[in-house]
Scaffold this motif. Structure first.
Motif, PDB file in Angstrom:
ATOM      1  N   LEU B  66       0.796  -1.076  -0.140  1.00  0.00           N
ATOM      2  CA  LEU B  66      -0.017   0.039  -0.086  1.00  0.00           C
ATOM      3  C   LEU B  66       0.848   1.406   0.000  1.00  0.00           C
ATOM      4  N   TYR B  67       1.942   1.158   0.668  1.00  0.00           N
ATOM      5  CA  TYR B  67       2.714   2.499   0.906  1.00  0.00           C
ATOM      6  C   TYR B  67       3.603   2.456  -0.411  1.00  0.00           C
ATOM      7  N   SER B  68       4.280   1.511  -0.729  1.00  0.00           N
ATOM      8  CA  SER B  68       5.142   1.692  -1.714  1.00  0.00           C
ATOM      9  C   SER B  68       4.316   2.019  -3.110  1.00  0.00           C
ATOM     10  N   ALA B  69       3.055   1.372  -3.378  1.00  0.00           N
ATOM     11  CA  ALA B  69       2.440   1.575  -4.580  1.00  0.00           C
ATOM     12  C   ALA B  69       1.679   2.837  -4.531  1.00  0.00           C
ATOM     13  N   GLY B  70       0.990   3.564  -3.512  1.00  0.00           N
ATOM     14  CA  GLY B  70       0.374   4.539  -3.194  1.00  0.00           C
ATOM     15  C   GLY B  70       1.262   5.706  -3.047  1.00  0.00           C
ATOM     16  N   GLY B  71       2.375   5.689  -2.172  1.00  0.00           N
ATOM     17  CA  GLY B  71       3.253   6.566  -1.986  1.00  0.00           C
ATOM     18  C   GLY B  71       4.117   7.001  -3.192  1.00  0.00           C
ATOM     19  N   GLY B  72       4.259   5.678  -3.941  1.00  0.00           N
ATOM     20  CA  GLY B  72       5.150   5.698  -5.231  1.00  0.00           C
ATOM     21  C   GLY B  72       4.399   6.559  -6.380  1.00  0.00           C
ATOM     22  N   LEU B  73       3.264   6.214  -6.420  1.00  0.00           N
ATOM     23  CA  LEU B  73       2.440   6.898  -7.283  1.00  0.00           C
ATOM     24  C   LEU B  73       2.172   8.287  -7.313  1.00  0.00           C
ATOM     25  N   VAL B  74       2.036   8.776  -5.994  1.00  0.00           N
ATOM     26  CA  VAL B  74       1.731   9.917  -5.524  1.00  0.00           C
ATOM     27  C   VAL B  74       3.123  10.913  -5.979  1.00  0.00           C
ATOM     28  N   LEU B  75       4.194  10.196  -5.523  1.00  0.00           N
ATOM     29  CA  LEU B  75       5.580  11.004  -5.477  1.00  0.00           C
ATOM     30  C   LEU B  75       5.969  10.860  -7.207  1.00  0.00           C
ATOM     31  N   GLY B  76       5.739   9.886  -7.668  1.00  0.00           N
ATOM     32  CA  GLY B  76       6.062   9.570  -9.052  1.00  0.00           C
ATOM     33  C   GLY B  76       5.247  10.675  -9.925  1.00  0.00           C
ATOM     34  N   LEU B  77       3.724  10.992  -9.742  1.00  0.00           N
ATOM     35  CA  LEU B  77       3.093  12.001 -10.428  1.00  0.00           C
ATOM     36  C   LEU B  77       3.653  13.307 -10.176  1.00  0.00           C
ATOM     37  N   TRP B  78       3.957  13.428  -9.150  1.00  0.00           N
ATOM     38  CA  TRP B  78       4.339  14.929  -8.431  1.00  0.00           C
ATOM     39  C   TRP B  78       5.824  15.137  -9.354  1.00  0.00           C
ATOM     40  N   PHE B  79       6.470  14.232  -9.282  1.00  0.00           N
ATOM     41  CA  PHE B  79       7.758  14.521  -9.728  1.00  0.00           C
ATOM     42  C   PHE B  79       7.841  14.664 -11.425  1.00  0.00           C
ATOM     43  N   GLY B  80       6.780  13.783 -12.023  1.00  0.00           N
ATOM     44  CA  GLY B  80       6.542  13.860 -13.189  1.00  0.00           C
ATOM     45  C   GLY B  80       5.918  15.428 -13.817  1.00  0.00           C
ATOM     46  N   PHE B  81       4.978  15.782 -13.191  1.00  0.00           N
ATOM     47  CA  PHE B  81       4.067  17.133 -13.685  1.00  0.00           C
ATOM     48  C   PHE B  81       5.097  18.423 -13.283  1.00  0.00           C
ATOM     49  N   ARG B  82       5.978  18.142 -12.057  1.00  0.00           N
ATOM     50  CA  ARG B  82       6.544  19.279 -11.492  1.00  0.00           C
ATOM     51  C   ARG B  82       8.084  18.961 -12.148  1.00  0.00           C
ATOM     52  N   ARG B  83       8.549  19.349 -13.260  1.00  0.00           N
ATOM     53  CA  ARG B  83       9.768  19.442 -13.876  1.00  0.00           C
ATOM     54  C   ARG B  83      11.050  19.567 -12.823  1.00  0.00           C
ATOM     55  N   LEU B  84      10.815  20.521 -11.975  1.00  0.00           N
ATOM     56  CA  LEU B  84      12.010  20.917 -11.437  1.00  0.00           C
ATOM     57  C   LEU B  84      12.099  19.802 -10.085  1.00  0.00           C
ATOM     58  N   ALA B  85      11.171  19.834  -9.585  1.00  0.00           N
ATOM     59  CA  ALA B  85      10.904  18.856  -8.586  1.00  0.00           C
ATOM     60  C   ALA B  85      11.504  17.330  -9.162  1.00  0.00           C
ATOM     61  N   GLY B  86      11.151  17.022 -10.188  1.00  0.00           N
ATOM     62  CA  GLY B  86      11.585  15.753 -10.844  1.00  0.00           C
ATOM     63  C   GLY B  86      13.266  15.665 -10.879  1.00  0.00           C
ATOM     64  N   GLU B  87      13.733  16.796 -11.456  1.00  0.00           N
ATOM     65  CA  GLU B  87      14.952  16.852 -11.831  1.00  0.00           C
ATOM     66  C   GLU B  87      15.874  16.786 -10.426  1.00  0.00           C
ATOM     67  N   VAL B  88      15.228  17.492  -9.387  1.00  0.00           N
ATOM     68  CA  VAL B  88      15.878  17.553  -8.111  1.00  0.00           C
ATOM     69  C   VAL B  88      16.123  15.873  -7.671  1.00  0.00           C
ATOM     70  N   ALA B  89      14.729  15.281  -7.958  1.00  0.00           N
ATOM     71  CA  ALA B  89      14.851  13.874  -6.913  1.00  0.00           C
ATOM     72  C   ALA B  89      15.180  12.723  -7.947  1.00  0.00           C
ATOM     73  N   GLU B  90      15.375  12.926  -9.183  1.00  0.00           N
ATOM     74  CA  GLU B  90      15.853  11.948 -10.002  1.00  0.00           C
ATOM     75  C   GLU B  90      17.274  11.127  -9.644  1.00  0.00           C
ATOM     76  N   PRO B  91      18.415  11.967  -9.738  1.00  0.00           N
ATOM     77  CA  PRO B  91      19.585  11.422  -9.306  1.00  0.00           C
ATOM     78  C   PRO B  91      19.600  10.817  -8.030  1.00  0.00           C
TER      79      PRO B  91
END
Lengths: 249, 246, 266
Positions: B66-91
């Motif tokens: 529940l945590y890995s799928a739910g949390g992962g989805l929320v974080l992933g969508l956020w990082f995907g739509f907010r370019r800068l956040a994604g660039e900060v987080a990816e490495p």
């Protein structure tokens, strides 16, 4: 530095500073976590002393063996399966399910087969990492553009020439991805085995320190191990990036 | 279809033959025979004690997933739509993905204490990374023409997200969930093997200590069967979504 | 200039039935003589077996029936020496620089370094690639990458050059310019050229003769002499006879193209 890079540095730095502060203020108890500055000190002490190095040598040596064998075997299996599409089709679902096998359960089997010592751990880490390399090899070979195969025939390359001059360089970026994954899995396999099964190596030392409430040693070892893994990964990633950039992907 | 079933059967038979051959080679304490394992599976499935261990692992796995799928989805969508956040987080995420996370387990134990929460947290940190990375990539790789089409159709932001972007990103997201599923299970099991008094991981660890190869193979076979079935279902969904409309 | 360079006799190609699919009769039976030194264009509706025709001439595919000869020798399942092929897809080697791409065939043939150097430099100069010699293909545009592939072919000094829609992925202006370069290359090398294309104007502009193919299974419905002088370039598009030629090709092809479309409907 890029904007994202600055943010990243700021956030990571801030997180470490916050952790330091919380530990110093006692919001995080000493028995749970020591301040990051003390972790660094502990790391320095470990690296200066003689106690850690034999364990480090053992761990990295085992990882190197498992990794090397997995890369060679994975690439070979990939080439064979690619050449035999019937066998490949039959094994495909099993490959995709590989990581569902709890490979640690084979430890007793490997002890009987290979005796006590490093071999069972290397075997477990190998099993962990070989599938990634096999899958990456199949992926790379499957994506060689047909037009390059035709070009090879126009140049009348022999099968071996074609393998070396067309197939291998064309699939190279995918093979590198496989190498990167194989390395990560070899580390996971070796260290997890040391943690739960073995009596030697960095994994075991961390687990030993945990069981003896020796947080200084534990956090120092963790910092050492994780930094080493991150650095090794950075090197592999840099090679991969360079290769991908050259090919414009 | 028929051909695939035949393939499946042949490979399974080959595996059992290999298993039996290894059993003859190393003997009972190294590897229980397929027949003995099958017998013990039958017995264990009738024993309430075994089911208590299954329940223990299942509960930890369920929460972790529940945590890995739910949390992962929320974080992933956020990082995907907010370019800068994604660039900060990816490495940071890719570095974290390749870490032997078992190293961090003692911290989980120190923070959460021995028991369910530590197992859940440990399973979740294993599974969350691929879910985040795949969802992020799925959103980033959405063709810009989709958003433009949605604007031409005068859809509002919510309708755009729900009827255009999410369905378009779904295949990649499911691929991430499939990998996250396997890794979450692995995390929970390693957690139980390292420090637990109940659960399937504990059963295996205990059996390894006692050289009880029958129990080891029984639990391993059942775990594999479960993981393989779940994986096959997710893989079928994955392939179906990736080949829609061909 | 009417000496036969390559000859197809009663050639047909059938792709045998695969799992769940019926056999496909892709090509022929057809006959064709390519004359030494001519520029032969092939047009036809999509899916008519144009590429199959090229594969058969090149020796990349064996004909199911009939015979193919190149310079009086049978072409049997292997690409003969003296034939160069340029494909529609990008066939540049992404892991080699432009220079190394062009040098690939010469090095394989074991030529001396000095000769390789001279011929590669010459080919690069001819194709206008000198400034990009050290670049990797990924750094170039699609048109430039196709030039690399052409340079890699022409450096081997082939006597027969086969081109399979080489400009298909390029924009219209680039295509015209590449067509001019192809004519220049053809004149300079003295090679025989067979160009497969779906663009009628391209075929009409570049070719000495245009072979018009029917819908699948592809056969030649007509072979038209364009009557152009050897010295020519894309500016002939302004001549009235060019319009007439293109119109004639289209009137021949319209029905066949409609058939091809109909084949694709379920």
């Amino acid at each position: 530095m890029s904007r994202a890079g600055a943010w990243r540095l700021g956030i990571l730095g801030g997180a470490v500073a916050l952790l330091e502060l919380l530990c110093r203020l006692g919001a995080i108890k000493k028995i749970t976590m020591i301040p990051p500055s003390e972790m660094a000190l502990a790391l320095g002490r470990l690296m200066a002393g003689p106690a850690m190095w034999p364990h480090a040598a053992k761990t990295f040596g085992n990882v190197a063996w498992a990794f090397l064998i997995a890369v060679l075997a994975g690439a070979t299996i990939g080439v064979v399966l690619h050449a035999l599409p019937g066998l490949r089709r039959a094994l495909d679902p099993w490959l995709a399910t590989w990581y569902a096998v709890p490979v640690f359960v084979f430890y007793p089997l490997f002890i009987v087969l290979f005796g006590m010592g490093d071999a069972p751990i290397i075997a477990i880490a190998f099993l962990f990492s070989v599938a990634a390399m096999t899958i990456a090899t199949l992926d790379g070979l499957g994506r060689i553009p047909r037009v390059l195969r035709k070009t090879a025939r126009v140049h009348r390359l022999t099968p071996i020439e074609r393998a070396l001059r067309i197939d291998l360089p064309s699939a190279f970026p995918y093979l590198l991805t496989g190498v990167k994954l194989a390395l990560a899995y070899a580390f996971i396999g070796v260290i997890a085995s040391e943690f739960i099964l073995s009596g030697f190596g960095l994994g075991h030392e961390i687990s030993f320190a945990y069981n003896n409430f020796d947080n200084r040693t534990m956090y120092g070892l963790m910092l050492f191990l994780l930094t080493a893994v991150v650095l090794i990964n950075l090197v592999v990633q840099r090679i991969e990036r360079r290769e991908l950039r050259r090919r414009g992907r | 279809m028929k051909r695939r079933a035949l393939d499946m059967l042949l490979v399974s038979v080959a595996l059992v033959v290999l298993w039996q051959a290894l059993h003859w080679r190393v003997g009972e304490e190294g590897l229980a025979s397929p027949a003995a394992t099958l017998r013990q599976i039958g017995e264990e499935l009738e024993s309430p004690r075994f089911w208590r261990h299954v329940a223990e692992t299942a509960i930890a796995f369920g929460w972790a997933l529940l945590y890995s799928a739910g949390g992962g989805l929320v974080l992933g969508l956020w990082f995907g739509f907010r370019r800068l956040a994604g660039e900060v987080a990816e490495p940071v995420l890719t570095a974290f993905a390749s870490l032997p996370k078992v190293t961090l387990y003692p911290i989980m134990l120190l923070v959460f204490g021995l028991g369910l929460p530590a197992k859940v947290a440990f399973g979740a940190i294993h599974g969350i990374v691929p879910v985040v990375l795949f969802s992020m990539a799925a959103v980033r790789n959405l063709a810009p023409v989709l958003t433009r089409t949605a604007r031409v159709l005068r859809l509002d932001a919510r309708t755009t997200a729900l009827t255009v972007l999410l369905p378009a990103a779904l295949p990649e997201i499911v691929s991430g969930l499939r990998i996250g599923f396997s890794l979450t299970l692995l995390g929970v099991l390693i957690g139980e093997m390292f420090a637990a008094k109940r659960g399937l991981g504990f059963l295996i660890m205990n059996a390894i200590g006692l050289n009880d190869s029958g129990t080891i193979m029984t639990v391993a076979t059942l775990l594999f069967a479960f993981a393989a079935l779940a994986n096959a279902a997710l893989l079928a969904l994955d392939r179906h979504l990736h080949h829609r409309g061909d | 200039m009417s000496q036969v360079h390559a000859r197809l006799m009663g050639v047909s190609r059938v792709y045998p039935a695969a799992a769940g699919q019926a056999a496909v009769h892709a090509l022929g039976p057809l006959d064709l003589d390519l004359r030494r030194g001519e520029f032969f264009g092939v047009v036809g509706p999509s899916g008519c077996g144009k590429s199959t025709l090229l594969d058969v001439v090149a020796g990349l595919a064996a004909p199911s029936e009939g015979r193919v000869t190149f310079e009086q020798r049978d072409v049997a399942g292997e690409v003969p020496d003296g034939i160069g092929v340029v494909f529609q897809e990008d066939a540049s080697f992404g892991w080699l620089t432009v220079w190394d791409n062009v040098a690939f065939g010469l090095r394989r043939a074991g030529r001396e370094a000095a000769e390789v150097q001279r011929r590669v430099d010459e080919a690069l100069r001819f194709m206008g690639l000198v400034d990009f010699a050290r670049a990797y293909p990924a750094q170039l545009s699609g048109g430039m990458r196709q030039r690399v592939c052409i340079a890699r072919t022409l450096v081997m000094e082939p006597r027969l050059i086969l081109l399979d829609e080489p400009f298909g992925a390029l924009d219209a202006q680039t295509r015209l310019l590449m067509g001019d370069e192809l004519l220049r290359l053809w004149r300079a090398s003295g090679a025989t050229v067979m160009l497969i294309t779906h663009a009628l104007d391209e075929a009409a502009m570049l070719s000495d003769r245009v072979g018009v193919m029917s819908a699948r299974p592809g056969r030649f419905i007509d072979i038209i002499d364009t009557g152009w002088a050897r010295e020519r370039d894309s500016r002939i598009a302004a001549e009235p006879s060019f319009g007439a030629l293109t119109a004639r090709l289209w009137s021949l092809l319209r029905d066949e193209s409609l058939k091809a479309l109909g084949h694709q409907r379920p």
